[in-house]
Design an enzyme around this catalytic site. Structure first.
Site, short mmCIF file in Angstrom:
data_model
loop_
_atom_site.label_atom_id
_atom_site.label_comp_id
_atom_site.label_asym_id
_atom_site.label_seq_id
_atom_site.Cartn_x
_atom_site.Cartn_y
_atom_site.Cartn_z
NE ARG A 16 19.05 110.28 45.94
CZ ARG A 16 19.43 109.70 44.81
NH1 ARG A 16 20.37 110.23 44.06
NH2 ARG A 16 18.84 108.59 44.42
CG ASN A 177 18.34 97.76 35.02
OD1 ASN A 177 17.40 97.68 34.23
ND2 ASN A 177 18.22 97.48 36.32
CG ASN A 235 16.87 109.01 41.28
OD1 ASN A 235 16.11 108.21 41.80
ND2 ASN A 235 17.48 108.76 40.13
NE ARG A 341 -6.91 145.20 34.88
CZ ARG A 341 -7.44 146.12 35.68
NH1 ARG A 341 -7.62 147.37 35.24
NH2 ARG A 341 -7.80 145.81 36.90
NE ARG A 448 -17.85 170.33 22.50
CZ ARG A 448 -17.81 169.63 21.39
NH1 ARG A 448 -17.33 168.40 21.37
NH2 ARG A 448 -18.26 170.14 20.27
C1 UD1 Z 1 17.40 100.86 40.21
C2 UD1 Z 1 18.07 99.56 39.69
C3 UD1 Z 1 19.24 99.94 38.78
C4 UD1 Z 1 18.77 100.81 37.65
C5 UD1 Z 1 18.03 102.03 38.18
C6 UD1 Z 1 17.35 102.79 37.06
C7 UD1 Z 1 17.79 97.91 41.45
C8 UD1 Z 1 18.46 97.14 42.53
N1 UD1 Z 1 18.54 98.78 40.81
O1 UD1 Z 1 18.34 101.56 41.03
O2 UD1 Z 1 19.85 98.75 38.25
O3 UD1 Z 1 19.87 101.19 36.84
O4 UD1 Z 1 16.98 101.66 39.09
O5 UD1 Z 1 16.81 103.98 37.52
O6 UD1 Z 1 16.62 97.68 41.18
N2 UD1 Z 1 11.33 101.10 45.38
C9 UD1 Z 1 10.34 100.51 46.10
N3 UD1 Z 1 10.69 99.80 47.23
C10 UD1 Z 1 11.99 99.66 47.61
C11 UD1 Z 1 12.98 100.27 46.85
C12 UD1 Z 1 12.63 100.97 45.73
O7 UD1 Z 1 9.16 100.61 45.79
O8 UD1 Z 1 12.21 98.99 48.64
C13 UD1 Z 1 10.93 101.86 44.18
C14 UD1 Z 1 11.30 103.32 44.27
O9 UD1 Z 1 10.20 104.08 44.80
C15 UD1 Z 1 11.58 103.69 42.83
C16 UD1 Z 1 12.06 102.39 42.22
O10 UD1 Z 1 11.65 101.36 43.07
O11 UD1 Z 1 10.41 104.09 42.15
C17 UD1 Z 1 13.56 102.36 42.02
O12 UD1 Z 1 14.21 102.47 43.26
P1 UD1 Z 1 15.54 103.29 43.46
O13 UD1 Z 1 15.95 103.22 44.87
O14 UD1 Z 1 15.38 104.64 42.85
O15 UD1 Z 1 16.56 102.38 42.59
P2 UD1 Z 1 17.95 102.81 41.98
O16 UD1 Z 1 18.98 102.82 43.07
O17 UD1 Z 1 17.77 104.04 41.20
CA CA Z 2 15.93 105.61 40.85
#
Ligand code: UD1
Ligand code: CA
Length: 466
Positions: A16, A177, A235, A341, A448
């Site tokens: 995104r 969270n 995000n 400049r 001049r």
């Molecule tokens: C997550 C939390 C949510 C919280 C929110 C805060 C979970 C299930 N949910 O959701 O409760 O409110 O963050 O911003 O944890 N990432 C990995 N590998 C993966 C998936 C994610 O490294 O397989 C990393 C992403 O790069 C990112 C972070 O974990 O830096 C969070 O992942 P993201 O998909 O943004 O989680 P949210 O849906 O925002």
């Molecule tokens: Ca996130």
């Protein structure tokens, strides 16, 4: 407090964000997203910092070898080949964590605003509560996409429910969270191994370790943040812009608390790597760009652009001036409406006044050009005075040439100095001269047409007697 190790989840692609880079190396106005986190965590002195990389991992790895923010850490990179969820990402970090015993601080790379102070308070709270799992929570009005914190009737945390898995009642919960957790290492490993992906997104949720701990009767705590701005995640480009606003505001607040005076901070624009010493005063509508540095007691009056330049102690940049790739010495005054400049080096106690343009010009201490002058490709000696309307003719249509003017020289108004040219110390150039040959020291140069006075001529004309 226990020793800590830190896991940073950074495997996501961040689709995104609109590009194809690992999200963790997306640049804010200051540095990469992950660098903010590394800088906030470094003073906590983690035994290990494990970065979970996945999407385009080579780019993230090479960033970590060159970024100054990584220097204060013992970084290990763990690979998550497929992004199967935050719980799975932590599982990929367990080998690198090895037999570490203590508190594991789990963080998400897309949260750049947490301060060391907050993380420190959070870890103290975790240790004070003797908790197995503590999460950082904050208040966000529904609806929002965050995981909701569910508490029992006594206020104990029982689980986190992801927005996509919420029932209508849970969707109304405003405590959410942040994605940062402190977890006892002894609990973490078995808890992660036991996760399942039986949920709306078919992912292994890290958040499910909260429910596991509470079901086992372990202590689970939530540390509510007083300032929700710190919890902001990135995000998409809109959230990145909001984070940049906060970073810019923090920079101004930090400078103000150190003693820099901003007359109207909201109208000023500062690049991230600008430095301003306490006691400097910045007026309205000022842009400080690039690597500009402003020394103590310097004054930038207002409506000015200063880029990649050094402004010395007590210097004054008056209204409407543009200074770029230049240095301005102590107590020197520039403007109003001056254009300094690239390559201009103005010494101490100089004056570059209204409608004066300098380019690749060195003005030694005490040199003055107070009005309507162009000084290009030249050196002006100490205490030399350049009269109004003087032009260094540095360009013949094909190439540039240099003008060297000695010390204590007086250049009369409206002179054209045709380069290449050398004017010796103490010389005097008469007003209105076109100087094409070198002028020896202490000489008078007249270039001049000679003046002729015709007695009574004007009177005769007036009276019609020709
Ligand atoms: C997550 C939390 C949510 C919280 C929110 C805060 C979970 C299930 N949910 O959701 O409760 O409110 O963050 O911003 O944890 N990432 C990995 N590998 C993966 C998936 C994610 O490294 O397989 C990393 C992403 O790069 C990112 C972070 O974990 O830096 C969070 O992942 P993201 O998909 O943004 O989680 P949210 O849906 O925002
Ligand atoms: Ca996130």
């Amino acid at each position: 407090m226990d020793t800590i190790s830190c896991i940073i989840l950074a495997a996501g692609a961040g689709k995104r964000m609109g590009g194809d880079l690992p999200k963790a190396i997306t640049q804010t106005r200051e540095k990469a997203l992950i660098d903010h986190l590394l800088d906030a965590v470094a003073p906590l002195n983690p035994a290990k910092t494990i970065v979970v990389a996945g999407h385009k991992q080579e780019l993230l790895k090479s960033h970590l070898t060159s970024s100054p923010s990584a220097k204060g850490h013992r970084i290990e990179v763990a690979i998550q080949d497929q992004q199967l969820g935050t719980g799975h990402a932590v599982k990929c970090a367990l080998t690198a964590l090895g037999d570490f015993k203590g508190t594991v601080l789990i963080t998400y790379a897309d949260h750049p605003l947490f301060t060391t102070e907050t993380l420190n308070l959070f870890l103290s709270y975790h240790s004070f509560k003797k908790a197995t799992v503590t999460m950082l929570s904050f208040k966000a009005p529904p609806p929002n996409g965050y995981g909701k914190v569910l508490r029992d009737t006594k206020g104990g945390v029982i689980r986190i429910t992801e927005a996509k898995d919420c029932n209508p009642e849970e969707a109304l919960i405003s405590e959410v969270n942040s994605g940062f957790y402190a977890v006892d290492s002894a609990f973490l490993k078995p808890a992660i191994e036991s996760l399942s992906n039986n949920n709306a997104q078919g992912e292994y949720y890290l958040t499910d370790i909260v429910e596991k701990a509470s079901k086992e009767g372990q202590t689970v705590a939530a540390f509510p943040l007083s300032d929700a701005t710190e919890a902001a995640g990135v995000n998409n480009p809109l959230e990145l812009a909001l984070v940049n606003e906060v970073l810019a505001q923090r920079q101004v607040h930090r400078l103000q608390s150190e003693g820099v005076i901003f007359v109207d901070p909201k109208s000023c624009f500062l690049d991230a790597h600008v430095s301003i010493a306490p006691g400097a005063r910045i007026g309205p509508n000022v842009q400080l760009r690039g690597t500009t540095s402003i020394a103590a007691s310097a004054v930038i009056e207002g409506t000015a652009i200063i880029k990649n330049s050094t402004i010395g102690k007590g210097a004054i940049i008056k209204l409407g001036s543009h200074v770029e790739d230049a240095s301005v010495g102590e107590e020197t005054s520039v403007g109003p409406f001056a254009h300094v400049r690239p390559g201009s080096k103005l010494g101490a106690h100089c004056r570059v006044g209204n409608f004066v343009e300098t380019k690749n010009a060195t003005l030694n201490d005490g040199a003055k050009a107070s009005h309507l002058t162009y000084l290009g490709d030249c050196v002006v000696g100490k205490d030399t005075n350049i009269g109004a309307g003087t032009i260094t003719c540095n360009y013949d249509g094909y190439k540039k040439a240099t003008t060297t003017i000695g010390e204590g020289v007086f250049i009369g108004s409206n002179s054209a100095l045709v380069a290449p040219l050398t004017i010796g110390n103490g010389a005097l150039v008469a007003a209105g001269s076109v100087i094409t040959r070198d002028v020896p020291s202490d000489a008078l140069a007249l270039g001049r047409a000679k003046q002729e006075n015709k007695e009574q001529w004007a009177k005769r004309r007036r009276e019609g007697i020709k």
